[in-house]
Scaffold this motif. Structure first.
Motif, PDB file in Angstrom:
ATOM      1  N   ASN A   9      56.017-107.902 -35.417  1.00  0.00           N
ATOM      2  CA  ASN A   9      56.630-108.940 -36.252  1.00  0.00           C
ATOM      3  C   ASN A   9      57.564-108.246 -37.239  1.00  0.00           C
ATOM      4  OD1 ASN A   9      57.247-111.012 -38.002  1.00  0.00           O
ATOM      5  ND2 ASN A   9      55.196-111.137 -38.911  1.00  0.00           N
ATOM      6  N   LYS A  11      59.524-109.550 -39.275  1.00  0.00           N
ATOM      7  CA  LYS A  11      59.719-110.362 -40.488  1.00  0.00           C
ATOM      8  C   LYS A  11      61.219-110.468 -40.808  1.00  0.00           C
ATOM      9  CE  LYS A  11      55.256-108.737 -42.013  1.00  0.00           C
ATOM     10  NZ  LYS A  11      54.232-108.830 -43.029  1.00  0.00           N
ATOM     11  N   HIS A  94      51.754-117.828 -39.513  1.00  0.00           N
ATOM     12  CA  HIS A  94      51.613-116.541 -40.204  1.00  0.00           C
ATOM     13  C   HIS A  94      51.253-116.800 -41.667  1.00  0.00           C
ATOM     14  CE1 HIS A  94      52.605-112.657 -41.968  1.00  0.00           C
ATOM     15  NE2 HIS A  94      52.449-112.161 -40.755  1.00  0.00           N
ATOM     16  N   GLU A 166      44.231-112.023 -38.956  1.00  0.00           N
ATOM     17  CA  GLU A 166      44.936-111.230 -39.957  1.00  0.00           C
ATOM     18  C   GLU A 166      44.377-111.524 -41.350  1.00  0.00           C
ATOM     19  OE1 GLU A 166      49.030-109.972 -38.399  1.00  0.00           O
ATOM     20  OE2 GLU A 166      49.291-111.900 -39.370  1.00  0.00           O
ATOM     21  N   ALA A 170      44.819-107.591 -46.003  1.00  0.00           N
ATOM     22  CA  ALA A 170      45.154-106.367 -45.254  1.00  0.00           C
ATOM     23  C   ALA A 170      46.626-106.332 -44.840  1.00  0.00           C
ATOM     24  CB  ALA A 170      44.267-106.262 -44.013  1.00  0.00           C
ATOM     25  N   ILE A 171      47.341-107.444 -45.023  1.00  0.00           N
ATOM     26  CA  ILE A 171      48.728-107.510 -44.544  1.00  0.00           C
ATOM     27  C   ILE A 171      49.677-106.839 -45.530  1.00  0.00           C
ATOM     28  CG2 ILE A 171      50.638-109.048 -43.933  1.00  0.00           C
ATOM     29  CD1 ILE A 171      48.633-111.042 -42.905  1.00  0.00           C
ATOM     30  N   GLY A 172      50.348-105.807 -45.052  1.00  0.00           N
ATOM     31  CA  GLY A 172      51.357-105.125 -45.852  1.00  0.00           C
ATOM     32  C   GLY A 172      50.798-104.369 -47.046  1.00  0.00           C
ATOM     33  N   GLY A 211      45.462-108.022 -36.989  1.00  0.00           N
ATOM     34  CA  GLY A 211      46.691-107.690 -37.706  1.00  0.00           C
ATOM     35  C   GLY A 211      46.384-107.401 -39.160  1.00  0.00           C
ATOM     36  N   GLY A 212      47.081-106.411 -39.721  1.00  0.00           N
ATOM     37  CA  GLY A 212      46.883-106.053 -41.127  1.00  0.00           C
ATOM     38  C   GLY A 212      46.886-104.553 -41.278  1.00  0.00           C
ATOM     39  N   SER A 213      48.094-104.004 -41.595  1.00  0.00           N
ATOM     40  CA  SER A 213      48.247-102.565 -41.849  1.00  0.00           C
ATOM     41  C   SER A 213      47.830-101.690 -40.661  1.00  0.00           C
ATOM     42  CB  SER A 213      47.495-102.160 -43.127  1.00  0.00           C
ATOM     43  OG  SER A 213      48.026-102.853 -44.246  1.00  0.00           O
ATOM     44  N   LEU A 232      48.794-107.531 -33.886  1.00  0.00           N
ATOM     45  CA  LEU A 232      50.051-108.059 -34.404  1.00  0.00           C
ATOM     46  C   LEU A 232      50.441-107.097 -35.525  1.00  0.00           C
ATOM     47  CD1 LEU A 232      52.297-110.155 -34.512  1.00  0.00           C
ATOM     48  CD2 LEU A 232      50.844-111.595 -35.936  1.00  0.00           C
ATOM     49  N   VAL A 233      51.592-106.488 -35.376  1.00  0.00           N
ATOM     50  CA  VAL A 233      51.985-105.371 -36.239  1.00  0.00           C
ATOM     51  C   VAL A 233      53.217-105.746 -37.055  1.00  0.00           C
ATOM     52  CG1 VAL A 233      52.620-102.923 -36.243  1.00  0.00           C
ATOM     53  CG2 VAL A 233      51.179-103.835 -34.396  1.00  0.00           C
ATOM     54  N   GLY A 234      53.157-105.591 -38.366  1.00  0.00           N
ATOM     55  CA  GLY A 234      54.304-105.866 -39.215  1.00  0.00           C
ATOM     56  C   GLY A 234      55.091-104.594 -39.474  1.00  0.00           C
TER      57      GLY A 234
HETATM   58  C1  PEP Z   1      51.982-109.042 -40.129  1.00  0.00           C
HETATM   59  O1  PEP Z   1      53.049-109.284 -40.651  1.00  0.00           O
HETATM   60  O2  PEP Z   1      51.503-109.859 -39.328  1.00  0.00           O
HETATM   61  C2  PEP Z   1      51.293-107.799 -40.460  1.00  0.00           C
HETATM   62  C3  PEP Z   1      50.113-107.589 -39.931  1.00  0.00           C
HETATM   63  O3  PEP Z   1      51.936-106.933 -41.299  1.00  0.00           O
HETATM   64  P1  PEP Z   1      51.532-105.385 -41.580  1.00  0.00           P
HETATM   65  O4  PEP Z   1      51.273-104.755 -40.246  1.00  0.00           O
HETATM   66  O5  PEP Z   1      52.727-104.815 -42.273  1.00  0.00           O
HETATM   67  O6  PEP Z   1      50.304-105.408 -42.426  1.00  0.00           O
END
Ligand code: PEP
Length: 253
Positions: A9, A11, A94, A166, A170-172, A211-213, A232-234
């Motif tokens: 993702n 973003k 999201h 997610e 943990a996200i970002g 998902g989350g870091s 799911l990777v940001g």
């Molecule tokens: C995301 O945006 O769904 C996400 C998991 O971001 P990040 O990997 O940067 O934590």
């Protein structure tokens, strides 16, 4: 057997020129990884630019959001048929859409049903906030998101739906969940809620990502968990070598 899936993702990052450059770099190393479905979700301006680059590359393309209506006076939105012109996948619900753009479980449900009707593979995000986590409400919150978000979806096609667990905290943040904690939420909350909404067979057939870091260094910890089928990777999806390392770790040839 659930085929692992790794989605990036991006973003609100990368102009079309920058997107083209990243895809050109990642195309061969990512496309060459077998035993895992790979998906890129760039900003919508880059979808028509990237789609032709991915032809024959064994890499899918996804949108980060869409509206549920087919057309009309919805300024700034994309209809399912517009997404389908370029994409096979769409991210729905999201946490940033929920937090900053007022998306509710009811909106998620409308988008999910529209995505299914359009023949897209939805990646539906669920997860608790830090406050909800610290007050022990993860189960209640995630279960509600699934029950409301997945209502009235045909169980015969449920196996197409991908869920991304997610945790918002943990996200970002660089503070990923432990693999064990995420696995526990998927097993005890997510698959249980899915089996109530659909049935046990459907619940076991659906892919659930974490998902989350996620980074190239911690990815293996998640993919060694029996209930986690990918990520799911940001942030790390913006770096070619990191995203390739994550996809390699998820691969089950
Ligand atoms: C995301 O945006 O769904 C996400 C998991 O971001 P990040 O990997 O940067 O934590």
């Amino acid at each position: 057997m659930r085929t692992p899936l790794v989605a990036g993702n991006w973003k609100m990052n990368k102009t079309t020129a920058e997107a083209r450059e990243l895809v050109a770099t990642i195309l061969a190393p990512l496309g060459g990884i077998a035993g895992v479905e790979k998906v890129l979700c760039p900003p919508s301006t880059s979808l028509p630019v990237i789609a032709p680059m991915l032809t024959g590359a064994d890499i899918g393309l996804g949108a980060q959001n869409m509206h549920w209506e087919e057309k009309g006076a919805f300024t700034g939105e994309l209809a399912p048929s517009m997404v389908k012109e370029f994409c096979g996948y769409v991210i729905i619900g999201h946490s940033e859409r929920r937090a900053y753009f007022g998306e509710t479980d009811e909106h998620v449900n409308k988008k999910l049903r529209a995505a299914m009707k359009a023949g897209l593979t939805p990646i539906v995000c669920v997860g608790e906030t830090l406050d909800e986590y610290e007050s022990g409400r993860t189960g209640e919150v995630v279960s509600r998101q699934i029950k409301l978000g997945f209502a009235s979806v045909d169980s015969a096609s449920a196996s197409r739906i991908v869920i991304a667990y997610e945790p918002v905290w943990a996200i970002g943040t660089g503070k990923a969940s432990s693999g064990e904690n995420a696995n526990g939420v998927v097993r005890q909350v997510i698959r249980r809620a899915l089996s109530e909404v659909f049935n046990e067979n459907a619940a076991q057939s659906m892919r659930v990502l974490y998902g989350g870091s996620v980074t190239g260094s911690n990815a293996a910890e998640f993919f060694s968990q029996p209930e986690i089928d990918g990520a799911l990777v940001g942030g790390a999806s913006l770096k070619a070598d990191e995203f390739v390392a994550i996809a390699k770790a998820a691969s089950r040839p």
